[in-house]
Design an enzyme around this catalytic site. Structure first.
Site, PDB file in Angstrom:
ATOM      1  N   ALA A  30      10.207  24.645 133.174  1.00 10.10           N
ATOM      2  CA  ALA A  30      11.456  25.363 132.937  1.00 10.10           C
ATOM      3  C   ALA A  30      12.447  24.454 132.213  1.00 10.10           C
ATOM      4  O   ALA A  30      13.570  24.851 131.935  1.00 10.10           O
ATOM      5  CB  ALA A  30      12.035  25.843 134.263  1.00 10.10           C
TER       6      ALA A  30
ATOM      7  N   LYS B  91      14.260  23.029 129.361  1.00 12.77           N
ATOM      8  CA  LYS B  91      14.493  23.508 127.992  1.00 12.77           C
ATOM      9  C   LYS B  91      14.191  22.444 126.949  1.00 12.77           C
ATOM     10  O   LYS B  91      13.697  22.743 125.866  1.00 12.77           O
ATOM     11  CB  LYS B  91      15.929  24.001 127.857  1.00 12.77           C
ATOM     12  CG  LYS B  91      16.149  25.294 128.608  1.00 12.77           C
ATOM     13  CD  LYS B  91      17.549  25.844 128.396  1.00 12.77           C
ATOM     14  CE  LYS B  91      17.653  27.181 129.111  1.00 12.77           C
ATOM     15  NZ  LYS B  91      18.905  27.401 129.759  1.00 12.77           N
TER      16      LYS B  91
ATOM     17  N   ASP C  46       3.759  16.072 132.959  1.00  9.41           N
ATOM     18  CA  ASP C  46       4.658  15.307 133.804  1.00  9.41           C
ATOM     19  C   ASP C  46       4.861  13.994 133.075  1.00  9.41           C
ATOM     20  O   ASP C  46       3.912  13.414 132.546  1.00  9.41           O
ATOM     21  CB  ASP C  46       4.094  15.084 135.203  1.00  9.41           C
ATOM     22  CG  ASP C  46       5.198  14.654 136.174  1.00  9.41           C
ATOM     23  OD1 ASP C  46       6.294  15.250 136.127  1.00  9.41           O
ATOM     24  OD2 ASP C  46       4.985  13.717 136.951  1.00  9.41           O
ATOM     25  N   SER C  47       6.091  13.595 133.007  1.00  7.59           N
ATOM     26  CA  SER C  47       6.392  12.400 132.228  1.00  7.59           C
ATOM     27  C   SER C  47       7.586  11.694 132.830  1.00  7.59           C
ATOM     28  O   SER C  47       8.325  12.259 133.631  1.00  7.59           O
ATOM     29  CB  SER C  47       6.673  12.780 130.771  1.00  7.59           C
ATOM     30  OG  SER C  47       7.741  13.706 130.695  1.00  7.59           O
TER      31      SER C  47
ATOM     32  N   GLY D 174      17.203  13.456 128.690  1.00  9.47           N
ATOM     33  CA  GLY D 174      16.769  12.459 129.672  1.00  9.47           C
ATOM     34  C   GLY D 174      17.300  11.076 129.348  1.00  9.47           C
ATOM     35  O   GLY D 174      18.484  10.898 129.043  1.00  9.47           O
TER      36      GLY D 174
ATOM     37  N   LYS E  62      11.087  10.887 116.095  1.00 10.69           N
ATOM     38  CA  LYS E  62      10.581  10.776 117.471  1.00 10.69           C
ATOM     39  C   LYS E  62       9.235  11.498 117.619  1.00 10.69           C
ATOM     40  O   LYS E  62       8.327  11.019 118.305  1.00 10.69           O
ATOM     41  CB  LYS E  62      11.615  11.354 118.442  1.00 10.69           C
ATOM     42  CG  LYS E  62      11.188  11.313 119.898  1.00 10.69           C
ATOM     43  CD  LYS E  62      12.205  11.994 120.789  1.00 10.69           C
ATOM     44  CE  LYS E  62      11.691  12.150 122.200  1.00 10.69           C
ATOM     45  NZ  LYS E  62      12.567  12.961 123.046  1.00 10.69           N
TER      46      LYS E  62
ATOM     47  N   HIS F 146       5.643   9.534 123.450  1.00 11.21           N
ATOM     48  CA  HIS F 146       4.576   9.622 124.447  1.00 11.21           C
ATOM     49  C   HIS F 146       4.021  11.039 124.538  1.00 11.21           C
ATOM     50  O   HIS F 146       2.819  11.252 124.637  1.00 11.21           O
ATOM     51  CB  HIS F 146       5.082   9.152 125.807  1.00 11.21           C
ATOM     52  CG  HIS F 146       6.340   9.837 126.259  1.00 11.21           C
ATOM     53  ND1 HIS F 146       7.508   9.863 125.517  1.00 11.21           N
ATOM     54  CD2 HIS F 146       6.625  10.548 127.378  1.00 11.21           C
ATOM     55  CE1 HIS F 146       8.431  10.539 126.164  1.00 11.21           C
ATOM     56  NE2 HIS F 146       7.920  10.972 127.292  1.00 11.21           N
TER      57      HIS F 146
END
Length: 199
Positions: free
Chosen positions: A8, A10, A73-74, A156, A178, A183
């Site tokens: 979820a 964005k 997941d990061s 983040g 980027k 990653h």
């Protein structure tokens, strides 16, 4: 191919749409509404699999049909902090913490050690569930984390992270730049190879 994204977030959804422009990316919430998935695993892989499998199972309950569910997941890991925040990156400052609050907590931890910058790395694990089979891939990005934020691009910890080979934070770099080495983009390139084989 319709790909349901088990997120979820964005920022993540936008990044997946940029990286997979030829596929229809749908957030699970558009189909299933709000579902809380407790990210209680101690690895990025464990959390990615749990999210993808949970959404896949929910879609099967409503007979959604043939679908690919992708989850990631990061997070950022700082070796001098015992690889924290790690799997707790999104909730480093507490459950439902904002990016700003998480950044402030990381800055405070670095300041406690008197560090202006220190080595850090991002990890992304992507889990793919298709026909009830699970596939996972990883990508990494290495660099340094700063005790301040520079730039407003990304999300983040991006304004605090300078990738190796650059003198600007991800918050200062253009999204297109980027995309070349993040990653998540590295993991997605591997995920694309998996999708080519299984579809």
């Amino acid at each position: 191919m319709k790909i349901v994204l088990a997120s979820a977030n964005k920022g993540k959804i936008k990044e997946f749409e940029r990286l997979l422009p030829n596929d229809e990316i749908v957030a699970f919430s558009e189909i299933l509404g709000k579902i809380e998935i407790d990210e209680d695993k101690d690895t990025f892989k464990g959390n990615a699999i749990k999210k993808a499998q949970t959404i896949y199972d929910e879609l099967q309950k409503i007979n959604f049909g043939d679908v690919v569910v992708i989850s990631d997941d990061s997070g950022i890991s700082v070796p001098v902090l015992g690889n924290a925040p790690g799997v707790y990156s999104a909730r480093y400052a507490g459950l439902n913490a904002s990016d700003k609050e998480n950044n402030e907590k990381l800055k405070a931890e670095l300041n406690k050690l008197g560090l202006e910058k220190t080595p850090a790395f991002y990890t992304a694990c992507i889990a793919i569930v298709y026909k009830n089979e699970v596939y996972t891939v990883h990508g990494w990005m290495y660099g340094e984390v700063l005790n301040k934020e520079i730039g407003t691009n990304g999300f983040g910890y991006d304004p605090m992270f300078i990738p190796n080979g650059y003198d600007k934070t991800l918050g200062e770099l253009d999204e297109g730049v980027k995309k070349e080495f993040s990653h998540r983009s590295k993991a997605l390139k591997l995920a694309m190879k998996v999708l080519e084989v299984i579809l």
